[in-house]
Design a protein around this motif. Structure first.
Motif, mmCIF file in Angstrom:
data_model
loop_
_atom_site.group_PDB
_atom_site.id
_atom_site.type_symbol
_atom_site.label_atom_id
_atom_site.label_comp_id
_atom_site.label_asym_id
_atom_site.label_seq_id
_atom_site.Cartn_x
_atom_site.Cartn_y
_atom_site.Cartn_z
ATOM 1 N N ILE A 4 0.848 -1.187 0.000
ATOM 2 C CA ILE A 4 0.000 0.000 0.000
ATOM 3 C C ILE A 4 0.885 1.238 0.000
ATOM 4 O O ILE A 4 1.829 1.329 0.795
ATOM 5 C CB ILE A 4 -0.921 0.019 1.244
ATOM 6 C CG1 ILE A 4 -1.875 -1.183 1.209
ATOM 7 C CG2 ILE A 4 -1.686 1.337 1.329
ATOM 8 C CD1 ILE A 4 -2.694 -1.346 2.480
ATOM 9 N N GLN A 6 0.514 5.583 -0.065
ATOM 10 C CA GLN A 6 -0.400 6.716 0.056
ATOM 11 C C GLN A 6 0.392 8.007 0.216
ATOM 12 O O GLN A 6 1.499 8.000 0.751
ATOM 13 C CB GLN A 6 -1.295 6.590 1.292
ATOM 14 C CG GLN A 6 -2.274 5.460 1.259
ATOM 15 C CD GLN A 6 -3.116 5.442 2.524
ATOM 16 O OE1 GLN A 6 -2.617 5.646 3.623
ATOM 17 N NE2 GLN A 6 -4.410 5.206 2.363
ATOM 18 N N HIS A 36 -3.835 -5.779 12.796
ATOM 19 C CA HIS A 36 -4.551 -5.615 11.531
ATOM 20 C C HIS A 36 -3.661 -5.912 10.328
ATOM 21 O O HIS A 36 -4.034 -5.635 9.192
ATOM 22 C CB HIS A 36 -5.174 -4.218 11.460
ATOM 23 C CG HIS A 36 -6.349 -4.091 12.369
ATOM 24 N ND1 HIS A 36 -6.232 -3.819 13.717
ATOM 25 C CD2 HIS A 36 -7.675 -4.252 12.144
ATOM 26 C CE1 HIS A 36 -7.428 -3.810 14.268
ATOM 27 N NE2 HIS A 36 -8.332 -4.062 13.334
ATOM 28 N N VAL A 61 -6.001 -6.542 2.755
ATOM 29 C CA VAL A 61 -6.335 -5.115 2.757
ATOM 30 C C VAL A 61 -7.634 -4.852 3.517
ATOM 31 O O VAL A 61 -7.730 -3.885 4.282
ATOM 32 C CB VAL A 61 -6.410 -4.556 1.318
ATOM 33 C CG1 VAL A 61 -6.916 -3.122 1.311
ATOM 34 C CG2 VAL A 61 -5.050 -4.651 0.634
ATOM 35 N N ASP A 62 -8.644 -5.697 3.340
ATOM 36 C CA ASP A 62 -9.916 -5.488 4.037
ATOM 37 C C ASP A 62 -9.730 -5.554 5.548
ATOM 38 O O ASP A 62 -10.278 -4.722 6.279
ATOM 39 C CB ASP A 62 -10.964 -6.507 3.588
ATOM 40 C CG ASP A 62 -11.421 -6.275 2.149
ATOM 41 O OD1 ASP A 62 -11.350 -5.119 1.681
ATOM 42 O OD2 ASP A 62 -11.832 -7.252 1.502
ATOM 43 N N TYR A 64 -6.943 -4.952 7.173
ATOM 44 C CA TYR A 64 -6.194 -3.764 7.568
ATOM 45 C C TYR A 64 -7.117 -2.549 7.662
ATOM 46 O O TYR A 64 -7.037 -1.767 8.610
ATOM 47 C CB TYR A 64 -5.050 -3.472 6.593
ATOM 48 C CG TYR A 64 -4.382 -2.167 6.922
ATOM 49 C CD1 TYR A 64 -3.583 -2.039 8.054
ATOM 50 C CD2 TYR A 64 -4.605 -1.038 6.149
ATOM 51 C CE1 TYR A 64 -3.017 -0.817 8.402
ATOM 52 C CE2 TYR A 64 -4.030 0.188 6.487
ATOM 53 C CZ TYR A 64 -3.242 0.283 7.609
ATOM 54 O OH TYR A 64 -2.694 1.493 7.956
ATOM 55 N N ASN A 65 -8.008 -2.390 6.713
ATOM 56 C CA ASN A 65 -8.903 -1.228 6.701
ATOM 57 C C ASN A 65 -9.841 -1.183 7.905
ATOM 58 O O ASN A 65 -10.339 -0.114 8.269
ATOM 59 C CB ASN A 65 -9.702 -1.176 5.400
ATOM 60 C CG ASN A 65 -8.838 -0.763 4.225
ATOM 61 O OD1 ASN A 65 -7.805 -0.119 4.391
ATOM 62 N ND2 ASN A 65 -9.261 -1.135 3.034
ATOM 63 N N GLU A 66 -10.054 -2.329 8.561
ATOM 64 C CA GLU A 66 -10.897 -2.378 9.760
ATOM 65 C C GLU A 66 -10.296 -1.591 10.918
ATOM 66 O O GLU A 66 -11.002 -1.253 11.872
ATOM 67 C CB GLU A 66 -11.146 -3.827 10.176
ATOM 68 C CG GLU A 66 -12.032 -4.595 9.229
ATOM 69 C CD GLU A 66 -12.131 -6.077 9.580
ATOM 70 O OE1 GLU A 66 -11.605 -6.494 10.633
ATOM 71 O OE2 GLU A 66 -12.736 -6.813 8.789
ATOM 72 N N ALA A 68 -9.630 1.350 11.071
ATOM 73 C CA ALA A 68 -10.305 2.654 11.156
ATOM 74 C C ALA A 68 -11.483 2.630 12.126
ATOM 75 O O ALA A 68 -11.911 3.690 12.602
ATOM 76 C CB ALA A 68 -10.780 3.085 9.770
ATOM 77 N N SER A 91 -9.632 11.454 10.169
ATOM 78 C CA SER A 91 -8.718 10.602 9.414
ATOM 79 C C SER A 91 -7.887 11.488 8.489
ATOM 80 O O SER A 91 -8.365 12.523 8.017
ATOM 81 C CB SER A 91 -9.474 9.548 8.600
ATOM 82 O OG SER A 91 -10.283 10.158 7.612
ATOM 83 N N ASP A 96 -4.583 7.509 -2.366
ATOM 84 C CA ASP A 96 -4.093 6.157 -2.595
ATOM 85 C C ASP A 96 -3.331 6.126 -3.912
ATOM 86 O O ASP A 96 -3.773 6.688 -4.913
ATOM 87 C CB ASP A 96 -5.251 5.157 -2.644
ATOM 88 C CG ASP A 96 -5.953 5.013 -1.302
ATOM 89 O OD1 ASP A 96 -5.269 5.116 -0.261
ATOM 90 O OD2 ASP A 96 -7.172 4.795 -1.293
#
Length: 104
Positions: A4, A6, A36, A61-62, A64-66, A68, A91, A96
């Protein structure tokens, strides 16, 4: 392993404080990142314009995104909000990046 990348945006008067806060990363935040799936996580600063380039690797990735949705992440975002461009939920504003090359 997903990679990833960013771009985030740091206020020019916050460079030293941003680095200080990350050098003192809360143990609970570090644990949440690892739980995560985050690994090989680095953040680089372009001192000319305040752009931050973040790179990390995650197996999912899903999952990891949790992060948040965790209270510690929300607390970290609120702590960092005065230093950088943020969204309404504190945030970081992030662009991305799409990977176009990887040397294995």
């Amino acid at each position: 392993m997903a990679r990833i990348g960013q771009i985030m945006y740091l206020h020019k008067d916050a460079y030293d404080e941003y680095q200080k806060r990350h050098s003192e990363l809360w143990p609970e935040m570090k644990q949440a990142l690892k739980e995560h799936g985050a690994s090989n996580y680095s953040i680089f600063l372009n001192k000319d314009n305040g752009e931050l380039f973040a790179y990390l690797e995650v197996p999912d990735v899903d999952k990891y995104n949790e992060i948040a949705n965790t209270e510690i992440c929300k607390k970290w975002w609120a702590y960092m909000e005065p230093l950088m461009d943020t969204n309404a939920d504190n945030s970081p504003v992030a662009t991305d990046l799409t990977e176009v090359f990887h040397l294995d």
